[in-house]
Design an enzyme around this catalytic site. Structure first.
Site, mmCIF file in Angstrom:
data_model
loop_
_atom_site.group_PDB
_atom_site.id
_atom_site.type_symbol
_atom_site.label_atom_id
_atom_site.label_comp_id
_atom_site.label_asym_id
_atom_site.label_seq_id
_atom_site.Cartn_x
_atom_site.Cartn_y
_atom_site.Cartn_z
ATOM 1 N N ARG A 1 0.817 -1.234 0.000
ATOM 2 C CA ARG A 1 0.000 0.000 0.000
ATOM 3 C C ARG A 1 0.846 1.279 0.000
ATOM 4 O O ARG A 1 0.435 2.308 0.547
ATOM 5 C CB ARG A 1 -0.957 0.053 1.196
ATOM 6 C CG ARG A 1 -1.905 -1.092 1.311
ATOM 7 C CD ARG A 1 -2.918 -1.188 0.185
ATOM 8 N NE ARG A 1 -3.670 -2.397 0.352
ATOM 9 C CZ ARG A 1 -3.339 -3.567 -0.241
ATOM 10 N NH1 ARG A 1 -2.320 -3.647 -1.063
ATOM 11 N NH2 ARG A 1 -4.063 -4.645 -0.023
ATOM 12 N N SER B 1 -10.263 0.264 4.316
ATOM 13 C CA SER B 1 -9.435 0.108 5.518
ATOM 14 C C SER B 1 -8.699 1.410 5.825
ATOM 15 O O SER B 1 -8.026 1.963 4.952
ATOM 16 C CB SER B 1 -8.409 -1.001 5.292
ATOM 17 O OG SER B 1 -9.077 -2.228 5.165
ATOM 18 N N GLU C 1 -3.475 4.120 6.327
ATOM 19 C CA GLU C 1 -3.464 3.888 4.882
ATOM 20 C C GLU C 1 -4.136 5.067 4.168
ATOM 21 O O GLU C 1 -3.683 5.517 3.120
ATOM 22 C CB GLU C 1 -4.209 2.583 4.582
ATOM 23 C CG GLU C 1 -4.239 2.218 3.115
ATOM 24 C CD GLU C 1 -4.916 0.866 2.860
ATOM 25 O OE1 GLU C 1 -4.728 -0.079 3.658
ATOM 26 O OE2 GLU C 1 -5.642 0.777 1.866
HETATM 27 C C1 LIG Z 1 -15.437 0.305 0.333
HETATM 28 C C2 LIG Z 1 -13.972 0.416 0.019
HETATM 29 C C3 LIG Z 1 -13.205 -0.733 -0.125
HETATM 30 C C4 LIG Z 1 -11.844 -0.638 -0.422
HETATM 31 N N1 LIG Z 1 -11.132 -1.791 -0.564
HETATM 32 C C5 LIG Z 1 -9.824 -1.719 -0.897
HETATM 33 C C6 LIG Z 1 -9.064 -2.911 -1.108
HETATM 34 O O1 LIG Z 1 -9.541 -4.037 -1.019
HETATM 35 N N2 LIG Z 1 -7.744 -2.773 -1.413
HETATM 36 C C7 LIG Z 1 -7.141 -1.565 -1.534
HETATM 37 O O2 LIG Z 1 -5.945 -1.502 -1.839
HETATM 38 N N3 LIG Z 1 -7.839 -0.428 -1.345
HETATM 39 C C8 LIG Z 1 -9.159 -0.471 -1.037
HETATM 40 N N4 LIG Z 1 -9.862 0.687 -0.839
HETATM 41 C C9 LIG Z 1 -9.155 1.984 -0.887
HETATM 42 C C10 LIG Z 1 -9.107 2.654 -2.251
HETATM 43 O O3 LIG Z 1 -10.175 2.226 -3.084
HETATM 44 C C11 LIG Z 1 -7.771 2.410 -2.968
HETATM 45 O O4 LIG Z 1 -6.690 2.917 -2.220
HETATM 46 C C12 LIG Z 1 -7.740 3.063 -4.354
HETATM 47 O O5 LIG Z 1 -6.572 2.640 -5.030
HETATM 48 C C13 LIG Z 1 -7.766 4.584 -4.331
HETATM 49 O O6 LIG Z 1 -8.020 5.026 -5.659
HETATM 50 P P1 LIG Z 1 -8.701 6.450 -5.927
HETATM 51 O O7 LIG Z 1 -8.770 6.657 -7.384
HETATM 52 O O8 LIG Z 1 -9.999 6.542 -5.209
HETATM 53 O O9 LIG Z 1 -7.632 7.401 -5.268
HETATM 54 P P2 LIG Z 1 -7.882 8.727 -4.424
HETATM 55 O O10 LIG Z 1 -8.540 8.368 -3.131
HETATM 56 O O11 LIG Z 1 -8.535 9.741 -5.269
HETATM 57 O O12 LIG Z 1 -6.369 9.132 -4.112
HETATM 58 C C14 LIG Z 1 -5.569 8.325 -3.249
HETATM 59 C C15 LIG Z 1 -4.117 8.818 -3.344
HETATM 60 O O13 LIG Z 1 -3.626 8.560 -4.657
HETATM 61 C C16 LIG Z 1 -3.186 9.763 -5.275
HETATM 62 N N5 LIG Z 1 -3.530 9.703 -6.697
HETATM 63 C C17 LIG Z 1 -4.768 9.553 -7.250
HETATM 64 N N6 LIG Z 1 -4.671 9.533 -8.590
HETATM 65 C C18 LIG Z 1 -3.353 9.692 -8.891
HETATM 66 C C19 LIG Z 1 -2.615 9.747 -10.110
HETATM 67 N N7 LIG Z 1 -3.226 9.648 -11.291
HETATM 68 N N8 LIG Z 1 -1.262 9.898 -10.052
HETATM 69 C C20 LIG Z 1 -0.634 9.988 -8.853
HETATM 70 N N9 LIG Z 1 -1.275 9.961 -7.662
HETATM 71 C C21 LIG Z 1 -2.620 9.793 -7.680
HETATM 72 C C22 LIG Z 1 -3.949 10.874 -4.558
HETATM 73 O O14 LIG Z 1 -3.262 12.113 -4.662
HETATM 74 C C23 LIG Z 1 -3.996 10.338 -3.138
HETATM 75 O O15 LIG Z 1 -2.776 10.605 -2.483
HETATM 76 C C24 LIG Z 1 -11.238 0.623 -0.555
HETATM 77 C C25 LIG Z 1 -12.011 1.787 -0.447
HETATM 78 C C26 LIG Z 1 -13.366 1.692 -0.171
HETATM 79 C C27 LIG Z 1 -14.183 2.947 -0.078
#
Ligand SMILES: Cc1cc2nc3c(=O)[nH]c(=O)nc-3n(C[C@H](O)[C@H](O)[C@H](O)COP(=O)(O)OP(=O)(O)OC[C@H]3O[C@@H](n4cnc5c(N)ncnc54)[C@H](O)[C@@H]3O)c2cc1C
Length: 300
Positions: free
Chosen positions: A171, A220, A290
């Site tokens: 992560r 998480s 995280e």
């Molecule tokens: C119900 C639920 C279940 C989940 N289950 C999991 C799971 O099983 N496993 C898991 O790993 N995660 C899980 N997550 C967390 C989350 O979905 C992941 O971390 C996901 O990868 C975040 O993607 P996002 O596009 O929403 O990023 P955001 O929340 O928009 O951003 C997260 C971080 O990434 C950076 N970022 C976003 N886009 C870019 C880009 N293009 N270039 C560089 N940096 C960038 C942002 O600046 C920020 O620091 C869960 C979340 C929820 C709500």
């Protein structure tokens, strides 16, 4: 501030955009500037118009992001649903742009007769967010499948980079400073796509039974410590259903904090701190967060 928002830019620039509309916790104050690019080239042009010291924050689906109530001083780059090219290339490589939702990529991979993308079905974020977080689920992780990534720097230059240029752990990903992901090339194994789709459904059903899928959260909150689970430790401290304001530790899964009743970002952040302090006091283990926290505290 934007130096010259000229006619060359095809995307949309919005001022004072409430970030509560763009985070899965449904909280967060306004972003001073919020840019919706038309495509990667447009985004490159836009980035080149920004002052060098203008803070920029990239946001995908906001599913791992707590934006504080005072909002964001600087510019938010929105990718979700905007950078959305998805292509099966000649050499069986899949190129996916950063704003695509991971479950959409999972289905595309399976429908083209490949296996190994099932874990993407469980990640409610974008490809960009998954690359930034090394998101993983069901035993699979994003960077295990990456061949190369395309990034943009602050001046709008495109770079092709390879996994060896990044430090990739559970992560957590660190690499070249001031560069962000706009696309990635993935390699999956040829296989039974139908079976892969079936497996995704089974895994999601299992997950829905153990996680509060219908309540606003960021998944998480803490990483699992080595050889243990954050949820187990939090539950053992008696914190399930513990509440601060409208934020609550989920009864279904103790490592989830839910927005149970019009929570503010301050409620959620206070609860994160309380959980972390309690686990350290009672169990002697320092949990590592995280979820990312950005923005200003509300200044009443
Ligand atoms: C119900 C639920 C279940 C989940 N289950 C999991 C799971 O099983 N496993 C898991 O790993 N995660 C899980 N997550 C967390 C989350 O979905 C992941 O971390 C996901 O990868 C975040 O993607 P996002 O596009 O929403 O990023 P955001 O929340 O928009 O951003 C997260 C971080 O990434 C950076 N970022 C976003 N886009 C870019 C880009 N293009 N270039 C560089 N940096 C960038 C942002 O600046 C920020 O620091 C869960 C979340 C929820 C709500």
């Amino acid at each position: 501030m934007v130096k010259d928002f000229s006619a060359n830019i095809r995307g949309e620039l919005i001022h004072d955009e409430p970030m509560s509309k763009h985070t899965s916790w449904r909280v967060g104050g306004p972003a001073d500037c919020y840019f919706k690019p038309a495509d990667i080239r447009d985004l490159a042009t836009f980035l080149a118009t920004l002052e060098n010291d203008d803070p920029i924050y990239w946001v995908g689906l906001g599913s791992n992001l707590l934006v504080r109530d005072g909002g964001i001083r600087g510019t938010v780059i929105m990718t979700n649903g905007l950078l959305n090219g998805l292509l099966l290339m000649d050499d069986d490589v899949i190129r996916a742009e950063a704003g695509l939702a991971c479950p959409k990529v999972a289905k595309f991979v399976a429908k083209n007769g490949f296996e190994g993308a099932e874990f993407f079905a469980g990640i409610p974020g974008t490809i960009g967010g998954a690359l930034a977080m090394n998101a993983g689920a069901f035993g699979g992780e994003t960077w295990e499948k990456v061949i190369s990534v395309e990034t943009l720097d602050r001046d709008g230059n495109v770079h092709e980079r390879f996994p060896s240029e990044y430090e990739i752990t559970y992560r957590n990903v660190s690499g070249p400073e001031n560069e962000w992901f706009v696309a990635a090339k993935f390699k999956f194994e040829k296989g039974d796509g139908e079976a892969s789709l079936k497996r995704m459904k089974e895994l999601l059903d299992k997950r829905n039974a153990t996680q509060p899928a219908n309540q606003p959260s960021c998944g998480s909150v803490f990483r699992n410590p080595e050889n243990d689970y954050a949820a187990r430790l939090i539950e053992a401290c008696g914190l399930k259903r513990y509440r601060i304001g409208g934020a609550e530790v989920s009864e279904k899964h103790a490592n989830f904090i839910i927005n149970a009743d019009n929570a503010t970002a301050t409620d959620i952040e206070s609860l994160i701190e309380y959980v972390s302090e309690t686990v350290e006091r009672q169990k002697g283990i320092q949990l590592i967060r995280e979820a990312h926290i950005i923005g200003d505290k509300y200044d009443a």
